[in-house]
Write a protein that holds these residues in place. Structure first.
Motif, PDB file in Angstrom:
ATOM      1  N   LYS A 226       0.756  -1.286  -0.065  1.00 22.12           N
ATOM      2  CA  LYS A 226      -0.033  -0.059  -0.067  1.00 22.12           C
ATOM      3  C   LYS A 226       0.977   1.365   0.129  1.00 22.12           C
ATOM      4  N   SER A 227       1.981   1.182   0.697  1.00 23.52           N
ATOM      5  CA  SER A 227       2.606   2.505   1.037  1.00 23.52           C
ATOM      6  C   SER A 227       3.926   2.447  -0.256  1.00 23.52           C
ATOM      7  N   GLY A 228       3.938   1.770  -1.167  1.00 20.34           N
ATOM      8  CA  GLY A 228       4.963   1.679  -2.230  1.00 20.34           C
ATOM      9  C   GLY A 228       6.283   1.549  -1.859  1.00 20.34           C
ATOM     10  N   GLN A 229       6.420   0.763  -0.862  1.00 22.79           N
ATOM     11  CA  GLN A 229       7.764   0.389  -0.344  1.00 22.79           C
ATOM     12  C   GLN A 229       8.485  -0.675  -1.236  1.00 22.79           C
ATOM     13  N   PHE A 230       9.890  -0.656  -1.222  1.00 19.87           N
ATOM     14  CA  PHE A 230      10.716  -1.462  -2.203  1.00 19.87           C
ATOM     15  C   PHE A 230      10.343  -3.017  -1.520  1.00 19.87           C
ATOM     16  N   PRO A 231      10.038  -3.999  -2.422  1.00 19.01           N
ATOM     17  CA  PRO A 231      10.144  -3.941  -3.816  1.00 19.01           C
ATOM     18  C   PRO A 231       8.692  -3.921  -4.512  1.00 19.01           C
ATOM     19  N   LEU A 232       7.718  -3.272  -3.871  1.00 19.51           N
ATOM     20  CA  LEU A 232       6.535  -3.195  -4.441  1.00 19.51           C
ATOM     21  C   LEU A 232       6.110  -1.780  -4.734  1.00 19.51           C
ATOM     22  N   HIS A 233       7.063  -1.064  -4.926  1.00 18.25           N
ATOM     23  CA  HIS A 233       7.068   0.662  -5.225  1.00 18.25           C
ATOM     24  C   HIS A 233       6.765   0.694  -6.375  1.00 18.25           C
ATOM     25  N   THR A 234       6.983   0.324  -7.450  1.00 23.08           N
ATOM     26  CA  THR A 234       6.953   0.570  -8.718  1.00 23.08           C
ATOM     27  C   THR A 234       5.520   1.117  -9.270  1.00 23.08           C
ATOM     28  N   TRP A 235       4.396   0.602  -8.600  1.00 17.65           N
ATOM     29  CA  TRP A 235       3.113   1.119  -8.965  1.00 17.65           C
ATOM     30  C   TRP A 235       2.870   2.613  -8.699  1.00 17.65           C
ATOM     31  N   LEU A 236       3.388   2.977  -7.560  1.00 18.44           N
ATOM     32  CA  LEU A 236       3.046   4.441  -7.227  1.00 18.44           C
ATOM     33  C   LEU A 236       3.423   5.465  -8.267  1.00 18.44           C
ATOM     34  N   PRO A 237       4.667   5.620  -8.815  1.00 18.93           N
ATOM     35  CA  PRO A 237       5.057   6.544  -9.733  1.00 18.93           C
ATOM     36  C   PRO A 237       3.961   6.218 -11.005  1.00 18.93           C
ATOM     37  N   ASP A 238       3.617   5.049 -11.384  1.00 20.68           N
ATOM     38  CA  ASP A 238       2.964   5.020 -12.573  1.00 20.68           C
ATOM     39  C   ASP A 238       1.363   5.545 -12.168  1.00 20.68           C
ATOM     40  N   ALA A 239       1.015   5.552 -10.944  1.00 19.69           N
ATOM     41  CA  ALA A 239      -0.300   5.720 -10.667  1.00 19.69           C
ATOM     42  C   ALA A 239      -0.568   7.216 -10.605  1.00 19.69           C
ATOM     43  N   MET A 240       0.616   7.992 -11.016  1.00 16.87           N
ATOM     44  CA  MET A 240       0.514   9.399 -11.227  1.00 16.87           C
ATOM     45  C   MET A 240      -0.143   9.837 -12.774  1.00 16.87           C
ATOM     46  N   GLU A 241      -0.815   8.932 -13.246  1.00 20.94           N
ATOM     47  CA  GLU A 241      -1.492   9.009 -14.588  1.00 20.94           C
ATOM     48  C   GLU A 241      -2.912   9.329 -14.262  1.00 20.94           C
ATOM     49  N   GLY A 242      -3.440   9.352 -12.994  1.00 22.03           N
ATOM     50  CA  GLY A 242      -4.646   9.646 -12.460  1.00 22.03           C
ATOM     51  C   GLY A 242      -4.600  11.387 -12.454  1.00 22.03           C
ATOM     52  N   PRO A 243      -5.974  11.926 -12.098  1.00 18.54           N
ATOM     53  CA  PRO A 243      -6.128  13.215 -12.165  1.00 18.54           C
ATOM     54  C   PRO A 243      -5.174  13.703 -10.935  1.00 18.54           C
TER      55      PRO A 243
END
Lengths: 624, 104, 173
Positions: A226-243
């Motif tokens: 949930k908090s985008g910590q390593f190694p599952l962090h990669t979704w968070l920068p991509d999530a910036m596609e949202g408004p």
């Protein structure tokens, strides 16, 4: 007021239902409806917070929900200091983002849908922070995940947004499995989902040390997701596609902080296991420096902020792992304010320019004075310059880590603080100072006041919120947070002047370096990039983590998928087609027989009779 | 005394029954279908009479039942022919293929 | 080979031959005539089985009334009709079904393992039937007469419903 705290999440829920039902007709005014209901939730939260400040015990109401065998599953809410604080943060940021979105999303056809999703998210997040048992936590945990998915994919016609939404959902799901397993394990061992019961069991040594470590780490896995910590962090920068308002609310201030919140809520469990504490601290520390180094070279304004978020969340985890319950929670609060401010300011820039690449920006401070000023405030705050809030919370973290005694982590934290100051001011100078690197700068206007107002509020909070807990006047927040019967939340850090000065010096160094490289251009940053091509490329490509995942997990799973697809297509579907063919054949023959002619019916009857007789003979054994 | 066994009568009756059945199932003219059904009834009558003479419990009852069968069959034939004539007037055919009202 | 067996064989050949002729002839009237032979042969079987009353009734009802009625039916509908062949596939299915049925019956008959004993010659056959009909079976007998009556009335009503077109319907009943 505190006994009516359960009303708080209901406000946005009602708003959500209304918006889903009547959103199409309400159109633009759906924004005001959403704002109104969130305002209601916010006012209630404020009242709850103040009432909780006066009380010295936690309010909790629990009603029976399900009776399964001997186990009673309950529903309810609990207002601990942490919960009250989270209610306040979430409802405040949510309210401000609601107001801001009125300007940012102006003219969007699906504005009512947007507000409905926002309301649903607010409901889930508020529900999450008052949950007194793990089951409820899990339910709302998943709900915020769904809302994040919906909102990241809000521009679903953009393929990147679609992909990002999917990625966010799947990556966080990986973590959620951890929470589910941990929850099941604890229920199996303790026989209750209640947090209080679990903590009591932990205190009374009813659980084995291995199990505590295991569940704590599994819960931390959920927090990692949930908090985008390593190694599952990669979704968070991509999530910036949202408004952008969504990025501010969900992917900076509240939802991603849910991981930190979860660890904080489960703190007694973590504290009982040194191994789990170590994991939290090291993962947090690594993530902090790792994400900060990536943020150094990114060119998308939102991505820099996203990596900064990942880094700061790592910071909070580091604090929690170093037994700094107060430090982590304090930083969570200040971070929510200043990161939301930064995102909203970035949104204001994007709204004006319709661009996100910082290399094409520059010189905006002349045209967007207010935005520039507020962004500057945010940068100072995150860099840790007194008297801005970030300074106090960061100092608290550094103190905690130092007094926890792991020197390596302390160095990492200090270095991260330096990097943070550097990349934030690189961003600031590239965007707002110097000459414009784009032609059509003339049309750029300041954003409307409906967007400026929330930024202003957040700006004030970013400046002032640090004073609730300082070693200069008094550690009110910390005293309050660890008050109450549960005194297992660790001791508070003592002030050490040299750390304070060190943090300040490091931050100023980062700012100065950024100033020299990006504002004065005494050292050309391009030359540096050319001198270290490998390092630059590795950082620019985010350590190739995405690529690594693509070549290992993704292609492995894709291979499995292809195999399963073939299996499905040729084996399963073949069998199905065979059955289907037989049935269709029988059906066709049957339909042909049903032609209304008596003789055909007669033939069928005779054949049936013969088959029946043969069957009876066989069954009776008369035919040998 | 007699040299014709029961089985011979039964087999002849079975053959006649099957001829009647086949005719009833395949002939197109409704009159012939009716007549085939009469043939099937007659084959049954042969069985009745044969069992009345050779059965495990021989007696008059088989013959009495045959009387009933014949009279009922006659009624059936008469009503069947009447229905056929009514049908012919309405639809202009006694062709069984074209009578598919059951489908509707 | 004694006389009785000879007569049985002749009757069997005529009855089965009549049936097969019925199946294979093309003109409808010829089919009815072929079946009349079968009915008469069956009456012969009844004689051989010492059921004189039934035999005579068979000749009267089947050889006379039913055959004549069928002929009238043909005349009144489409008298020069020919029975064209139906769809071949259905015919084959019907043939297979009927043959299988026949095989089963023959197997069943073959499986009769009790030795049938011939009863003694029953004297006054007809009188015995009369006694049964008006004694033990009087209620079925009366019911049969009601059925006959109903059938009679029903046939008349069915056949003469449409008075305007033609009144031949009443002619045969």
């Amino acid at each position: 007021m505190i006994e009516n705290a359960w009303l708080i999440p209901l406000f946005p829920l009602v708003a959500f239902i209304l918006l889903i039902a009547f959103g199409r007709r309400l159109k633009e005014s759906s924004a005001w409806l959403g704002i109104l209901f969130t305002l209601g939730a916010f006012l209630l939260s404020v009242m709850t917070l103040f009432e909780r400040l006066r009380l010295d015990h936690s309010a909790s109401v629990v009603v029976d929900w399900l009776q399964i065998g001997d186990h009673l599953i309950t529903m309810g809410y609990e207002i601990t200091p942490l919960n009250a604080l989270m209610l306040f943060i979430v409802s405040l940021v949510s309210l401000l983002v609601h107001i801001y979105s009125r300007g940012y999303m102006d003219g969007d056809d699906r504005i009512s849908v947007f507000y409905a999703y926002l309301a649903l998210f607010t409901f889930s997040m508020l529900g999450l922070v008052i949950a007194p048992n793990l089951l409820q936590v899990y339910i709302f945990w998943e709900l915020v995940g769904v809302c994040s998915f919906l909102l990241v994919g809000f521009y679903f016609y953009k393929p990147e947004a679609k992909r990002a939404a999917r990625k966010a959902f799947i990556m966080t799901r990986i973590g959620d499995v951890g929470l589910f397993v941990a929850m099941s394990l604890l229920f199996w061992q303790v026989g209750s989902f209640e947090l209080a019961a679990i903590f009591t069991a932990v205190e009374n040594n009813e659980l084995s040390a291995g199990l505590i470590t295991l569940t704590a780490i599994l819960i931390f896995v959920a927090a990692i997701g949930k908090s985008g910590q390593f190694p599952l962090h990669t979704w968070l920068p991509d999530a910036m596609e949202g408004p952008t308002p969504v990025s501010a609310l969900i992917h900076a201030a509240t939802m991603v902080a849910a991981g930190v919140y979860l660890v904080a809520v489960m703190f007694p469990l973590f504290e009982a296991s040194p191994a789990a504490m170590n994991t939290v601290a090291y993962v947090g520390g690594f993530t902090a420096i790792f994400a900060a180094s990536i943020a150094l070279v990114q060119n998308d304004i939102k991505r820099v902020l996203a990596y900064s978020t990942v880094s700061q969340l790592g910071y909070m985890m580091l604090a929690l792992g170093a037994a700094g319950y107060v430090a982590g929670t304090f930083h969570l609060m200040t971070h929510a304010f200043f990161k939301a401010l930064l995102f909203l300011a970035a949104g204001s820039v994007i709204h004006a320019l319709h661009k996100q690449n910082i290399q094409e920006m520059g010189g905006l401070s002349a045209r967007m004075k207010w935005t520039a000023a507020l962004f500057f405030v945010g940068c100072l705050s995150i860099a840790g310059i007194p008297p801005f809030s970030g300074f106090f919370s960061k100092e608290e973290i550094l103190l905690t880590v130092w007094q926890d005694g792991r020197a390596g982590l302390f160095i990492v934290a200090v270095f991260t603080a330096f990097l943070t100051a550097f990349y934030m001011f690189r961003l600031f100078f590239l965007v707002f100072s110097g000459e414009s690197r784009s032609r059509d700068m003339n049309q750029v206007k300041e954003s409307p006041s409906v967007m400026m107002f929330p930024m202003l509020i957040l700006g004030i909070l970013a400046v002032g919120s640090g004073f609730v807990h300082t070693h200069w006047f008094g550690t009110f927040l910390g005293d309050w947070l660890i008050s109450g019967p549960a005194s297992t939340y660790g001791a508070q850090a003592h002030s050490e002047t040299w750390i304070l000065i060190l943090a300040l010096v490091v931050s100023l160094l980062g700012i100065g370096l950024a100033y020299l490289m990006y504002a004065k251009r005494t050292w050309d940053h391009r030359a540096l990039a050319e001198r270290l091509p490998l390092a630059y490329r590795v950082l620019y490509n985010k350590y190739y983590v995405d690529e690594a995942y693509r070549y290992t997990f993704v292609s492995g799973l894709r291979g499995l998928g292809i195999f399963l697809n073939f299996f499905d297509r040729y084996v399963v579907e073949g069998v199905l087609r065979l059955i289907h063919g037989i049935m269709t054949g029988i059906g066709t023959v049957g339909a042909k027989i049903q032609n209304g002619q008596v003789q055909v019916y007669g033939i069928t009857m005779v054949c049936g009779l013969v088959i029946l007789i043969i069957g009876f003979i066989m069954a009776g054994g008369y035919l040998r | 005394m007699t040299s014709v066994p029961l089985n011979a009568y039964l087999i002849v009756a079975a053959i006649l029954f099957c001829i009647g059945l086949y005719g009833a199932l395949t002939k197109r003219n409704a009159v012939i279908v009716l007549l085939s059904i009469e043939l099937m009834l007659n084959a049954v009558n042969i069985n009745f009479i044969a069992f009345a003479r050779f059965g495990l419990y021989p007696g008059m009852i088989g013959q009495v039942f045959t009387v009933f069968t014949i009279s009922i069959a006659a009624v059936g034939a008469a009503v069947g022919i009447a229905i056929l004539i009514a049908l012919y007037r309405n639809r202009g055919t006694v062709n069984i293929d074209e009578m598919d009202l059951l489908k509707r | 080979m004694n006389g009785e067996l000879l007569i049985f064989l002749i009757l069997a050949v005529t009855s089965i031959g009549g049936g097969i002729l019925m199946l294979n002839l093309t003109k409808v009237v010829h089919m009815v005539m072929a079946l009349a032979f079968t009915f008469l042969s069956i009456a012969g079987f009844f004689f051989m089985l010492e059921a004189e009353f039934i035999a005579v009734a068979q000749i009267l009802i089947y050889g006379g009334a039913v055959t004549i009625m069928m002929l009238f039916g043909i005349m009144l509908t489409r008298h020069n009709d020919q029975d064209e062949s139906r769809k071949r596939g259905l015919k084959w299915i019907a043939a297979i079904g009927v043959v299988a049925f026949f095989v089963l019956i023959v197997l069943a008959i073959d499986g009769i393992n009790w030795m049938p004993e011939e009863t003694a010659f029953v004297e006054n056959n007809t009188a015995q039937i009369g006694l049964y009909l008006f004694g033990h079976y009087v209620i079925p007998f009366e019911l049969t007469s009601i059925v006959l009556l109903v059938g009679l009335v029903g046939a008349i009503i069915l056949a003469r419903r449409d008075r305007k077109l033609n009144k031949e319907g009443e002619a045969h009943d």
